[in-house]
Each structure stands twice: as C-alpha cells, then as structure tokens.
Scaffold this motif. Sequence first.
Motif, PDB file in Angstrom:
ATOM      1  N   GLY A  47     -20.872  25.379-122.031  1.00  0.00           N
ATOM      2  CA  GLY A  47     -19.614  26.102-121.884  1.00  0.00           C
ATOM      3  C   GLY A  47     -18.605  25.839-122.980  1.00  0.00           C
ATOM      4  N   SER A  48     -18.911  24.928-123.888  1.00  0.00           N
ATOM      5  CA  SER A  48     -18.033  24.710-125.037  1.00  0.00           C
ATOM      6  C   SER A  48     -18.254  25.822-126.058  1.00  0.00           C
ATOM      7  N   LEU A  49     -17.352  25.915-127.026  1.00  0.00           N
ATOM      8  CA  LEU A  49     -17.418  26.994-128.001  1.00  0.00           C
ATOM      9  C   LEU A  49     -18.038  26.522-129.310  1.00  0.00           C
ATOM     10  N   ASP A  50     -18.529  27.476-130.071  1.00  0.00           N
ATOM     11  CA  ASP A  50     -19.308  27.209-131.275  1.00  0.00           C
ATOM     12  C   ASP A  50     -18.433  26.896-132.493  1.00  0.00           C
ATOM     13  N   LEU A  51     -17.118  26.970-132.332  1.00  0.00           N
ATOM     14  CA  LEU A  51     -16.186  26.648-133.413  1.00  0.00           C
ATOM     15  C   LEU A  51     -15.128  25.679-132.895  1.00  0.00           C
ATOM     16  N   ARG A  52     -14.647  24.829-133.771  1.00  0.00           N
ATOM     17  CA  ARG A  52     -13.595  23.901-133.386  1.00  0.00           C
ATOM     18  C   ARG A  52     -12.246  24.617-133.301  1.00  0.00           C
ATOM     19  N   ALA A  73     -20.678  28.429-114.018  1.00  0.00           N
ATOM     20  CA  ALA A  73     -19.832  27.307-114.432  1.00  0.00           C
ATOM     21  C   ALA A  73     -19.674  27.280-115.947  1.00  0.00           C
ATOM     22  N   ARG A  74     -20.749  27.567-116.658  1.00  0.00           N
ATOM     23  CA  ARG A  74     -20.718  27.607-118.124  1.00  0.00           C
ATOM     24  C   ARG A  74     -19.696  28.628-118.611  1.00  0.00           C
ATOM     25  N   ILE A  75     -19.748  29.831-118.057  1.00  0.00           N
ATOM     26  CA  ILE A  75     -18.856  30.906-118.497  1.00  0.00           C
ATOM     27  C   ILE A  75     -17.413  30.596-118.124  1.00  0.00           C
ATOM     28  N   ILE A  76     -17.190  30.100-116.933  1.00  0.00           N
ATOM     29  CA  ILE A  76     -15.818  29.813-116.510  1.00  0.00           C
ATOM     30  C   ILE A  76     -15.214  28.706-117.368  1.00  0.00           C
ATOM     31  N   ARG A  77     -16.012  27.730-117.752  1.00  0.00           N
ATOM     32  CA  ARG A  77     -15.492  26.690-118.656  1.00  0.00           C
ATOM     33  C   ARG A  77     -15.026  27.323-119.967  1.00  0.00           C
ATOM     34  N   ALA A  78     -15.792  28.268-120.491  1.00  0.00           N
ATOM     35  CA  ALA A  78     -15.412  28.934-121.737  1.00  0.00           C
ATOM     36  C   ALA A  78     -14.148  29.763-121.556  1.00  0.00           C
ATOM     37  N   LEU A  79     -14.026  30.442-120.413  1.00  0.00           N
ATOM     38  CA  LEU A  79     -12.836  31.257-120.158  1.00  0.00           C
ATOM     39  C   LEU A  79     -11.573  30.402-120.058  1.00  0.00           C
ATOM     40  N   LYS A  80     -11.737  29.157-119.653  1.00  0.00           N
ATOM     41  CA  LYS A  80     -10.591  28.252-119.534  1.00  0.00           C
ATOM     42  C   LYS A  80     -10.015  27.840-120.881  1.00  0.00           C
ATOM     43  N   HIS A  81     -10.797  27.986-121.952  1.00  0.00           N
ATOM     44  CA  HIS A  81     -10.327  27.531-123.260  1.00  0.00           C
ATOM     45  C   HIS A  81      -9.021  28.247-123.613  1.00  0.00           C
ATOM     46  N   PRO A  82      -7.990  27.529-124.014  1.00  0.00           N
ATOM     47  CA  PRO A  82      -6.671  28.148-124.205  1.00  0.00           C
ATOM     48  C   PRO A  82      -6.591  29.193-125.299  1.00  0.00           C
TER      49      PRO A  82
END
Length: 238
Positions: free
Chosen positions: A83-88, A115-124
């Motif tokens: 669920g983390s993103l591919d860029l910093r 859960a993976r997708i929702i974690r990514a959606l949470k990214h500010p």
Amino acid sequence: KGDLQVQTDWSDGSHSIEQMAQAAKNFGLSYLAVTDHTQSLTIANGLDEKRLLAQGKEIEKLNKKLKGFRILKSTECDVKKDGSLDLRDAALRTLDIVSISVHSNRNMKKKEMTARIIRALKHPFVHIFFHPTGRIVNVRNEYEVDMDLVIKAAREYNVALEVNGSERLDLHEGYVRQAIDLGVKLVVNSDAHSIEQFTNLEYGIAQARRGWAKPTDVLNTKTANDLCAIFSKKSSAR
C-alpha cells in the motif's frame, strides 16, 4: 476541459509530451496531465525520481512555449503490495496532481487488496485513484476488492475516482452511481498512449453518464487553475 491520464514516450506512450499536448489542444481541450508510469513498472519503462524531475523541467519549458494550453506535472504512481507508493514524498511534492494505480500483485485476497488500496488513499498527497477495479472489458475481470469500503475511503480522504474511457471502462456504472451518492468526485480520462486516443474521452463520458454523473460531479470539467486550486487545498489541509 482537460485530460488527467496521458502517457508519453517517457514511459510506454508513442508520442512526445509536446505532440500529446498539441493533439489534446486540437481535440478541444485546454490542459492535460502527463501521467507516465513510475519505476516499479519496468515493463512500461517507468520513471524513477531523477527522470520525473527531468520531465518536470521539460514541462516547464513547454508551458512557456505553448499558447492557450497548459501541461500539468503528474504521474501514474504505482501502489506497492503493502500500500505504499512507488515514489518518495519529496518527488510527489514537485507535482501538480498525484494519481495512483494498481498494476501488480493483482491476485491478492479481497481483505488484503482492500487494505492495500485504502492505505494508499490515505496518503496526504494523493488526489486521484486511476481505474480503481483493474478491469479490462472482455479481457480480464476486476481484482478482488471491497469497493464499498474503497468508495467510502475515497470520500473520507478526499480522493477522486477515475472513469477511464479506454477499453477498461473502469469504473463500472454501478460504482459511479454509488460514488456520486456518497459525494465522491470523479474524473473522466482517456488513458491515451498516442495522439489518436483522445477520442477515448467520449467513451468515458458515456460511461459516467450511465452512472448518472453530471458535470458538477466531474472535476476535469473545471479550468486548470480551479482544478489545481482544489488539489492544492487538499494537500495543504492534510
């Protein structure tokens, strides 16, 4: 007024940024977002952070050259298995719009994928979730995911969902209606990989209408300035 998913020859597209911008302008648009793939998608020549910054400089030069049209710095940032993103974050901060998508590990169980997708959606910094279910009509089905929870998360974290006008036609019209009923905003995109594919927008519009979407539900009915102001406000608030 604009197309927010366009690939160029920086990754797996067929034409340059300038060629895609000119084709979009000829099609009647006033802006586009360049959303080349990121580094994890090596099969598509995804951009690492160094190349992304170089692309941003090229976009700045082209915006000084083009008249009556604007190119937005963006990305189709891959969502990793966890669920983390591919860029910093440092790279994401350089962009006008941050869009995300799932391309890998499609066979995860529904609970884990959700859960993976929702974690990514949470990214500010995330603004848009591209082709949210991963389907391609008559080619492959959706991955296993609880779209009820994903749509609710999109509302909670103020992330727009894409209606993709390519052969994906993703979102399904039922999910379009569900998103609208919950107040989730949409974007309609071509997912163009060549100058001929801006006509995909017509299919995306038709798909959105099947879900009863109105122009007020679709963010890229707005001007580039108004659109960027909405996304900038979201990032600042988070």
